[in-house]
Design a protein around this motif. Sequence first.
Motif, PDB file in Angstrom:
ATOM      1  N   LEU A   1       0.843  -1.185   0.000  1.00 22.52           N
ATOM      2  CA  LEU A   1       0.000   0.000   0.000  1.00 22.52           C
ATOM      3  C   LEU A   1       0.885   1.243   0.000  1.00 22.52           C
ATOM      4  N   TYR A   2       0.607   2.150  -0.949  1.00 20.82           N
ATOM      5  CA  TYR A   2       1.368   3.395  -1.041  1.00 20.82           C
ATOM      6  C   TYR A   2       0.415   4.581  -1.043  1.00 20.82           C
ATOM      7  N   GLU A   3       0.930   5.698  -0.565  1.00 23.60           N
ATOM      8  CA  GLU A   3       0.215   6.967  -0.645  1.00 23.60           C
ATOM      9  C   GLU A   3       1.027   7.907  -1.525  1.00 23.60           C
ATOM     10  N   VAL A   4       0.383   8.475  -2.533  1.00 27.73           N
ATOM     11  CA  VAL A   4       1.038   9.405  -3.448  1.00 27.73           C
ATOM     12  C   VAL A   4       0.506  10.799  -3.158  1.00 27.73           C
ATOM     13  N   ARG A   5       1.385  11.703  -2.761  1.00 26.74           N
ATOM     14  CA  ARG A   5       0.983  13.077  -2.447  1.00 26.74           C
ATOM     15  C   ARG A   5       1.389  14.017  -3.579  1.00 26.74           C
ATOM     16  N   GLY A   6       0.576  15.061  -3.776  1.00 26.84           N
ATOM     17  CA  GLY A   6       0.873  16.040  -4.819  1.00 26.84           C
ATOM     18  C   GLY A   6       0.562  15.532  -6.209  1.00 26.84           C
ATOM     19  N   LEU A   7      -0.542  14.804  -6.344  1.00 25.26           N
ATOM     20  CA  LEU A   7      -0.850  14.163  -7.623  1.00 25.26           C
ATOM     21  C   LEU A   7      -1.091  15.183  -8.735  1.00 25.26           C
ATOM     22  N   ARG A   8      -1.882  16.216  -8.462  1.00 20.83           N
ATOM     23  CA  ARG A   8      -2.197  17.184  -9.514  1.00 20.83           C
ATOM     24  C   ARG A   8      -0.944  17.859 -10.042  1.00 20.83           C
ATOM     25  N   ALA A   9      -0.059  18.287  -9.140  1.00 19.28           N
ATOM     26  CA  ALA A   9       1.185  18.937  -9.560  1.00 19.28           C
ATOM     27  C   ALA A   9       2.066  17.966 -10.337  1.00 19.28           C
ATOM     28  N   GLY A  10       2.056  16.697  -9.923  1.00 16.15           N
ATOM     29  CA  GLY A  10       2.850  15.696 -10.621  1.00 16.15           C
ATOM     30  C   GLY A  10       2.343  15.446 -12.023  1.00 16.15           C
ATOM     31  N   LEU A  11       1.025  15.352 -12.174  1.00 21.28           N
ATOM     32  CA  LEU A  11       0.448  15.134 -13.489  1.00 21.28           C
ATOM     33  C   LEU A  11       0.705  16.313 -14.418  1.00 21.28           C
ATOM     34  N   GLU A  12       0.731  17.509 -13.861  1.00 22.00           N
ATOM     35  CA  GLU A  12       0.964  18.708 -14.664  1.00 22.00           C
ATOM     36  C   GLU A  12       2.439  18.988 -14.882  1.00 22.00           C
ATOM     37  N   GLY A  13       3.318  18.174 -14.276  1.00 20.86           N
ATOM     38  CA  GLY A  13       4.747  18.351 -14.452  1.00 20.86           C
ATOM     39  C   GLY A  13       5.337  19.514 -13.670  1.00 20.86           C
ATOM     40  N   ARG A  14       4.590  20.018 -12.676  1.00 22.55           N
ATOM     41  CA  ARG A  14       5.065  21.162 -11.904  1.00 22.55           C
ATOM     42  C   ARG A  14       5.941  20.766 -10.724  1.00 22.55           C
ATOM     43  N   ALA A  15       5.830  19.517 -10.290  1.00 23.61           N
ATOM     44  CA  ALA A  15       6.605  19.056  -9.133  1.00 23.61           C
ATOM     45  C   ALA A  15       6.632  17.534  -9.133  1.00 23.61           C
ATOM     46  N   GLU A  16       7.582  16.981  -8.382  1.00 21.31           N
ATOM     47  CA  GLU A  16       7.654  15.540  -8.205  1.00 21.31           C
ATOM     48  C   GLU A  16       6.620  15.102  -7.168  1.00 21.31           C
ATOM     49  N   VAL A  17       5.989  13.978  -7.413  1.00 21.94           N
ATOM     50  CA  VAL A  17       5.074  13.451  -6.412  1.00 21.94           C
ATOM     51  C   VAL A  17       5.883  12.850  -5.258  1.00 21.94           C
TER      52      VAL A  17
END
Length: 274
Positions: free
Chosen positions: A163-179
């Motif tokens: 089980l993993y938790e991925v934080r900052g998904l929207r920014a990651g999808l938009e290429g603005r930051a690493e998840v």
Amino acid sequence: MVDRAFAYAISAMQPKSAQRAQPSLPDYRVRVEARSLDGLAGQLSGLASDAGHGRLWAVADAPAELLALNTDGQVLSRHPLDGFDGVSGIASLGDDRLLLVEKGRHTLVVMPAPQAPDEILRRHGRQALRLELPNSDQAVEGIGYDRAGDRLFVVQGHAPSHLYEVRGLRAGLEGRAEVQLIDRAAWIGDKFVARDFAAVKYDARTGHVLLLSNASRLILELDDQGRFVAYQPLAAGFAGLHETIPQAVAMSMDDERNLYVASTANRFYAFEPD
């Protein structure tokens, strides 16, 4: 298989505060049992509630396909998924956007919800993000999205699952930051009642995480610290089920905490708070 003695044993693990919570997972009754979704060539692999439209989205694999269902499990529309490889899960991002996961590639793909009844959804050119999971040879089994917190919960592998938790998904999808990837092994490592998870969902009303175990034939509810809260057996005699759900592969929950489960042979189940 879950039997009654086993169920009573894990019921004793449940905190008194969780027992007073209404509704909690054990307080369900089946409303639709084993409805067959006829005509599908593939196998259902994911469910997601679309609260804004009072429907469910489902994905099937081999061939990859997106389906719109009503809450009774009747098919409203079908949409071929072109260019996808092994779709194993789906989540609603809100604003008529869907998140699909390719289990072998560990890739998340954002798709707009289809508008036409027979619209084909093409992967090419869509926003996508590959998850760098430690267990690269194990398939992703399911995803659950926390819209308010912009977190994605990911279940991977079998026996045991991860089980993993991925934080900052929207920014990651938009290429603005690493998840940020957080290993939640501690949340499930001591849950002796179930180690094999096929799906995960986030309940925004409580902040709890729901995990579907097809081997143990139950759903576990964990709080925001990974502590055991409740469980829902999927065996005959529980929640009014006449027969045990043979192998549950997907689940979802809507804003009214109605619970939906899909099993092998493309069977659909709906539960409502009792």
